[in-house]
Design an enzyme around this catalytic site. Structure first.
Site, PDB file in Angstrom:
ATOM      1  N   GLY A  72       0.787  -1.230   0.000  1.00 45.58           N
ATOM      2  CA  GLY A  72       0.000   0.000   0.000  1.00 45.58           C
ATOM      3  C   GLY A  72       0.814   1.273   0.000  1.00 45.58           C
ATOM      4  CB  CYS A 131      -1.933   5.211  -7.937  1.00 43.18           C
ATOM      5  SG  CYS A 131      -0.225   4.987  -7.456  1.00 43.18           S
ATOM      6  N   GLY A 266      13.064  -7.178  -9.264  1.00 46.11           N
ATOM      7  CA  GLY A 266      12.185  -6.895  -8.143  1.00 46.11           C
ATOM      8  C   GLY A 266      12.139  -7.967  -7.081  1.00 46.11           C
TER       9      GLY A 266
END
Length: 304
Positions: A72, A131, A266
């Site tokens: 988040g 987003c 990542g």
């Protein structure tokens, strides 16, 4: 001697390996393990206008050949990143970094990009448009061509540094979004961000992640990343930073052949904190194995 140098607009890198945003913090934690100056650069933690605590816990779920996260965008906000995190980065990383910027409205993106553009340490701005747009019913900026164009055009008006738009793979046609960003003035494209995933605990009969769904990353998404990089390379004329399931030097060569000029790593960093170091060390040997003298020569070679 092989040549691993590449360029991303005005940013020149000694090699194409870049730890992806959200998997490398602000770098100094990894600097305790090895000299991170061997990296081409790194994309620091996603930054928003205001501080964010992030989503409720649990935020992580294990998967076969990957993981789901729903952190988040936890971060201290743009002001503290500039005042506190950038000086700490400067102590351990002598090259320019990539600033990953997120927002929930066009104004937020503009505010953060204008602020970070003034920082000499930042060589490139990576704008995450995955987003939710709070002014458009919560739909992601990156799933709508018009929204992607508007954000790109707005941030380009307030920046001088190269701007790369980070795209969501959760769309029907990734090339339409990439073209919209190019038309808006983007200097490059970063892709792919995480796929949407979900896990259910069969014992409790409840979702493993508190937010129910999250971003699926890891080895399993690599073929999707290669496919989308390949498609976008054909669709636009601006450079691409490829990412998604990259965990080896051979993966780097493959996604560059699809069209990536540089490569972000990542989830592999979360499994092995030395992942980027190992890939950089293995890259020259892998190039020699396949008869590659200059890494920049193979960008998009699969299209020829």
């Amino acid at each position: 001697m092989v040549d691993t140098k590449i360029s991303l607009g005005s940013m020149n890198l000694t090699n194409p390996i870049i730890p992806a945003s959200g998997t490398f913090g602000y770098g100094y934690e990894f600097a305790e393990l090895y000299d991170i100056n061997i990296l081409g650069s790194f994309s620091f933690k996603g930054t928003t206008k205001d501080p964010r605590f992030g989503n409720p816990t649990p935020r992580i779920a294990e998967c076969k050949n990957g993981m789901i996260n729903s952190v988040g965008l936890q971060n201290p906000g743009i002001e503290k990143v500039i005042a506190e995190e950038l000086p700490k980065i400067k102590d351990c990383f002598k090259k320019q970094v990539i600033a990953n910027i997120s927002g929930f409205s066009v104004d937020e993106y503009v505010y953060c990009c204008e602020k970070i553009d003034k920082e000499k340490q930042v060589g490139l701005i990576e704008v995450n448009i995955s987003c939710p747009n709070v002014h458009n019913g919560g739909m992601s900026f990156g799933t709508d061509e018009k929204s992607a164009y508007e954000v790109t055009k707005a941030v380009k008006k307030v920046t001088k540094k190269p701007v790369f738009m980070k795209l969501s793979p959760n769309v029907t046609d990734i090339t339409k979004i990439a073209k919209a960003c190019e038309e808006g003035g983007a200097d490059g494209i970063s892709l792919i961000n995480t796929l949407m995933g979900m896990r259910i605990d069969v014992k409790t009969r409840k979702c493993v992640v508190a937010n129910k769904m999250g971003g699926f990353s890891g080895d399993a998404i690599f073929p999707v990343a290669v496919r989308m990089v390949y498609q976008v390379y054909d669709a636009v004329k601006i450079p691409i930073i490829g990412m998604g399931g990259v965990s080896s030097a051979k993966d780097v060569l493959e996604i560059m052949m699809a069209g990536a000029s540089a490569v972000q790593v990542g989830a592999a960093n979360l499994i092995n904190p030395y992942a980027c170091r190992d890939i950089i060390n293995d890259l020259p040997k892998e190039m020699e194995k396949y008869g590659i003298e200059k890494l920049s020569d193979i960008i998009g070679i699969a299209h020829r």
